[in-house]
Enzyme design. Structure first.
Site, mmCIF file in Angstrom:
data_model
loop_
_atom_site.group_PDB
_atom_site.id
_atom_site.type_symbol
_atom_site.label_atom_id
_atom_site.label_comp_id
_atom_site.label_asym_id
_atom_site.label_seq_id
_atom_site.Cartn_x
_atom_site.Cartn_y
_atom_site.Cartn_z
ATOM 1 C CD GLU A 179 -0.541 64.205 31.139
ATOM 2 O OE1 GLU A 179 -0.056 65.152 31.798
ATOM 3 O OE2 GLU A 179 -1.742 63.867 31.220
ATOM 4 C CG HIS A 232 -10.443 66.077 24.048
ATOM 5 N ND1 HIS A 232 -10.770 67.281 24.573
ATOM 6 C CD2 HIS A 232 -10.214 65.258 25.106
ATOM 7 C CE1 HIS A 232 -10.742 67.213 25.898
ATOM 8 N NE2 HIS A 232 -10.410 65.996 26.244
HETATM 9 C C1 LIG Z 1 -2.692 67.291 30.747
HETATM 10 C C2 LIG Z 1 -3.963 66.496 30.774
HETATM 11 N N1 LIG Z 1 -3.899 65.167 30.993
HETATM 12 C C3 LIG Z 1 -5.015 64.422 30.976
HETATM 13 C C4 LIG Z 1 -6.229 64.994 30.759
HETATM 14 C C5 LIG Z 1 -7.500 64.142 30.713
HETATM 15 N N2 LIG Z 1 -8.335 64.413 31.891
HETATM 16 C C6 LIG Z 1 -9.323 65.326 31.842
HETATM 17 S S1 LIG Z 1 -10.013 65.579 33.313
HETATM 18 C C7 LIG Z 1 -9.045 64.421 34.069
HETATM 19 C C8 LIG Z 1 -9.184 64.166 35.540
HETATM 20 C C9 LIG Z 1 -9.026 65.409 36.364
HETATM 21 O O1 LIG Z 1 -9.246 65.150 37.700
HETATM 22 P P1 LIG Z 1 -9.194 66.287 38.804
HETATM 23 O O2 LIG Z 1 -8.090 67.239 38.533
HETATM 24 O O3 LIG Z 1 -9.188 65.632 40.119
HETATM 25 O O4 LIG Z 1 -10.535 67.122 38.599
HETATM 26 P P2 LIG Z 1 -12.051 66.625 38.645
HETATM 27 O O5 LIG Z 1 -12.402 66.161 37.270
HETATM 28 O O6 LIG Z 1 -12.142 65.539 39.661
HETATM 29 O O7 LIG Z 1 -12.842 67.822 38.998
HETATM 30 C C10 LIG Z 1 -8.175 63.850 33.135
HETATM 31 C C11 LIG Z 1 -7.214 62.789 33.415
HETATM 32 C C12 LIG Z 1 -6.249 66.382 30.537
HETATM 33 N N3 LIG Z 1 -7.396 67.049 30.312
HETATM 34 N N4 LIG Z 1 -5.110 67.105 30.550
#
Ligand SMILES: Cc1ncc(C[n+]2csc(CCOP(=O)(O)OP(=O)(O)O)c2C)c(N)n1
Lengths: 396, 350
Positions: B84, B154
């Site tokens: 972000e 959320h």
């Molecule tokens: C600071 C923040 N930005 C956005 C999100 C929304 N979000 C939740 S999980 C995710 C993807 C995470 O991907 P990754 O770190 O690769 O882990 P995976 O889900 O693939 O295990 C996003 C964008 C969040 N939880 N926190």
């Protein structure tokens, strides 16, 4: 100081750039996709006894069955949310097995196997899924946001990557207290893009913290593929960039996972200083129950990791070749499934925490203003309790 | 994030605004589709305008950007790495040379890593350079507020943090027609604007949204219903609960309420508030964010400074409790029609 600063760098008369691909880090692997031992990996395979492998297998199957049942329950509207671990059970159980029970863990959210291994069992996880009064988190967070002090696992929290610099601090704390333990920090390759991820690696490296960073490169962050996430050779070279030993391992090979973590742990304590381990794996399920991953990836791709490069199947195949498969995997899974269903039934019938719990643990004790607000809510509930299903909460 | 559409129609809330065109071709749209339509108009008219954020390429987790990449190209509608502070900083850089920039933060709860870029950079870009530079073409959108199962991370309403920062504008729409007009005005406003979208209304709020390009001015509140006994002030999703409480109060307490949608939190339309409270002498302000340090406190102070002698009862605030947003207690946490009704009643009976 001057000579010290100058010694850090050397000179050259060649005007050359370092190729971004100069450091292509290979993936450490012990068994192939058919579960067959690879040449040269004998010593690592021998490090895992039959009984240890059975423990790892048990945890993987528990995770798979828990995933299946709670995913379905969400689809039926019985729980509000779920996130599957499917495809990543191997690195979870393999890592758990290689750690000391007093090592700390800072999770992201897709690490259920670590919880199960450490005694935060199917029942406790089920309580959390329902946010009932036995949920250690008091029903405050969304499902799959587990945490357990007794198991030395910090609490999952949704904001991504925040645990990464925290793990550097925690690992530094372990060092200055003279403990022979480490802090293991899990994060996805998506979270690795956050500012906190960079801060965490640099802090751990400069303070020589007892921290092992474990990045789960499962190829997707929700819909974002790794090709949009980074232009580098994955995550592992970043550890090198920050000055720490780094390794990439096959996360779907429990032998590779176990050995990579065992060696990383030794290195953290002997250096002392952090290590970065990148696990190559795949998120077989949707990101969460809010996602439909067929919108952004092909069925063939998913099927490959579901049916071929899958940690549980590869382990079963290895067991078969080794003559260790002296049980019926189908029956085994069925028994685990029964346990999960039982735990789920227990959890769903337990009431929610008292409504006053809403105000507790904001601070160590209620502030005068929170006491006043709680009193205001009490009066409101005396009149409108039925509107809030107060009967579903433990009586105050 | 895909939830079944539970359509609640309210002609008062999701009807038109005086500034929106009437009697023109319109299409039935959810708030989500209306926001998408405003972005589509922007990308169509302005050939270098960009839309980006986490998961935007496939349409965004709420599907706001559905089809926009195919239509406007992958150079202008794209995924960012998951960061972000990167999104905000990158957006500021684009805007600094005048490019229209629409950046999405996936949830308002995740805007905090970008706080420094927004509060120290975007907000002060113009001031610190003697007006040589500005990021007026910057817009940051984020879904905010309750969804009934979002819990701590959320569900948050972070508007007060940003309203406290000079140099930023903060806008919150209540329905599809307002979302389109306010978003187009926010994109074109020559100041950085934060646009917080009540995600609970994404699919449930539906209206006949004019097809043409139109703007609803920033800094202007809207009186949704005139009344003489009490002024009710809110914005975004809270208006849904306020309307229900109002209907009950008018019936049971035999009073008439004036309902105001602030639409823009900052800069605030003081005149509309002051004029209304001078007329009614009673006021209730509601928001989902915690009470302490919440935006209602600012409104209350303005009323106190300007309407003191007209007040017949203390200014009443109904807000989220001073706790995080707790999952299994959500319905008890945010102001709903029952708490608002009781607030109206105690103010009337003071
Ligand atoms: C600071 C923040 N930005 C956005 C999100 C929304 N979000 C939740 S999980 C995710 C993807 C995470 O991907 P990754 O770190 O690769 O882990 P995976 O889900 O693939 O295990 C996003 C964008 C969040 N939880 N926190």
């Amino acid at each position: 100081m001057l000579s010290h600063i100058r010694r850090c760098f050397s000179f050259s008369q060649k005007l050359t750039f370092t190729d971004p691909n100069a450091l292509k880090i290979p993936t450490f692997r012990c068994i192939d996709e058919n579960g067959l031992p690879l040449k040269g990996a004998e010593v690592y395979i021998d490090a895992v006894s039959k009984s240890l492998l059975m423990d790892i297998y048990k945890t993987m199957v528990e995770v798979r069955e828990f995933d299946t049942i709670f995913y379905d329950l969400q689809r039926q509207g019985k729980v509000s949310f779920y996130m599957q671990n499917t495809g990543e059970e191997g690195l979870q159980a393999g890592t758990a097995a290689a750690l000391d029970k007093d090592d700390w863990i800072c999770p992201q959210y897709r690490e259920l196997g670590l919880f199960f291994w450490r005694g935060f069992d199917i029942q406790l996880a089920s309580h959390q899924m329902y946010g009932n009064k036995l949920d250690l988190g008091e029903g405050k967070q969304m499902p799959v946001h587990y945490g357990c002090n007794a198991a030395k696992i910090q609490h999952v929290s949704s904001p991504l990557a925040t645990q990464i610099p925290q793990a550097a601090g925690l690992g530094y704390g372990l060092k200055i207290r003279g403990e022979q333990n480490i802090c293991v920090c899990f994060y996805g390759e998506g979270a690795a893009s956050e500012g906190d991820a960079h801060a965490g690696l640099n802090f751990a490296a400069t303070t020589k913290a007892h921290t092992l960073f474990v990045c789960r490169n499962n190829k997707y962050a929700i819909s974002t593929p790794i090709t949009d996430q980074f232009a580098s050779d994955g995550i592992a070279p970043r550890g090198v960039g920050y000055g720490m030993p780094s390794i990439r391992a096959d996360g779907n090979d429990v032998f590779a996972a176990y050995n990579a973590v065992k060696e990383s742990r030794k290195l953290v304590l002997s250096t002392p200083g952090p290590v970065l381990l990148e696990f190559m794996t795949y998120r077989v399920g949707h990101h969460s129950t809010s996602d439909d991953s067929t919108r952004y990836r092909t069925k063939e791709e998913i099927e490959f990791y579901k049916n071929v490069d899958n940690p549980i199947l590869r382990t079963e195949k290895f067991m078969m070749h080794a003559g260790w498969l002296d049980f019926d995997p189908v029956q085994y899974a069925k028994d685990v499934r029964e346990r999960v269903l039982k735990a789920k039934t227990v959890a769903e019938h337990i009431e929610f925490p008292k409504w006053t719990v809403m105000f507790s643990n904001v601070y160590d004790k209620l502030t005068p203003e929170l006491e006043r607000q709680q009193e205001e809510m009490k009066k409101h509930l005396e009149k409108y309790g039925d509107k809030y299903h107060i009967e579903k909460h433990e009586a105050v | 994030m895909q939830r079944a559409a539970t359509r609640k129609f309210s002609s008062l809330l999701f009807g038109t605004s005086p500034e929106a065109p009437s009697g023109v071709p319109a299409t039935r749209r959810t708030m989500l589709q209306s926001i998408s339509n405003a972005i589509d108009i922007t990308l169509t008219k302005d050939k270098t305008a960009c839309l980006f954020g986490e998961d935007i390429a496939f349409g965004g987790v709420f599907r706001v950007a559905e089809g926009l990449r195919q239509k406007h190209g992958e150079n202008r509608v794209f995924n960012t790495p998951l960061c972000e502070q990167g999104i905000a900083g990158f957006a500021i850089g684009l805007s600094a040379i005048g490019i229209t920039t629409i950046a999405e933060i996936q949830f308002a709860d995740y805007i905090f890593p970008a706080f420094d870029q927004i509060v120290n950079e975007a907000a002060k870009y113009r001031y610190r350079s003697g007006g040589q530079f500005n990021v007026g073409s910057l817009l940051i959108r984020a879904p905010y507020g309750a969804v009934d199962h979002g819990a701590l991370y959320h569900s948050q309403s972070p508007e007060a943090y940003f309203a406290h920062t000079p140099g930023l504008k903060v806008v919150i729409p209540r329905g599809p027609i307002q979302a389109k007009g306010l978003l187009l005005a926010s994109i074109r406003d020559q100041n950085p604007v934060l646009f917080f979208e009540p995600k609970m209304l994404y699919r449930s709020a539906v209206a006949d949204v004019p097809n043409e390009d139109y703007e609803i001015p920033l800094g202007k509140a809207e009186i949704l219903k005139e009344g003489k006994d009490i002024t009710l002030i809110g914005y975004g999703l809270q208006l849904v609960h306020m309307e229900k409480a109002m209907i009950r109060a008018e019936k049971e307490l035999k009073i008439s309420c004036e309902l105001i949608d602030l639409r823009t939190i900052s800069p605030l339309d003081r005149e509309t508030i002051i004029d209304s409270v001078k007329k009614t002498g009673r006021v209730l302000i509601a928001h989902e964010a915690p009470k302490f340090g919440g935006f209602a406190g600012e409104i209350a102070t303005i009323i106190n400074e300007n309407c003191f002698l007209h007040l017949e009862a203390p200014i009443h605030r109904v807000c989220g409790w001073d706790t995080p947003f707790p999952l299994v207690f959500e319905k008890m946490y945010y102001p709903d029609e029952h708490r608002i009704f009781e607030g109206i009643k105690s103010t009337i009976n003071f």
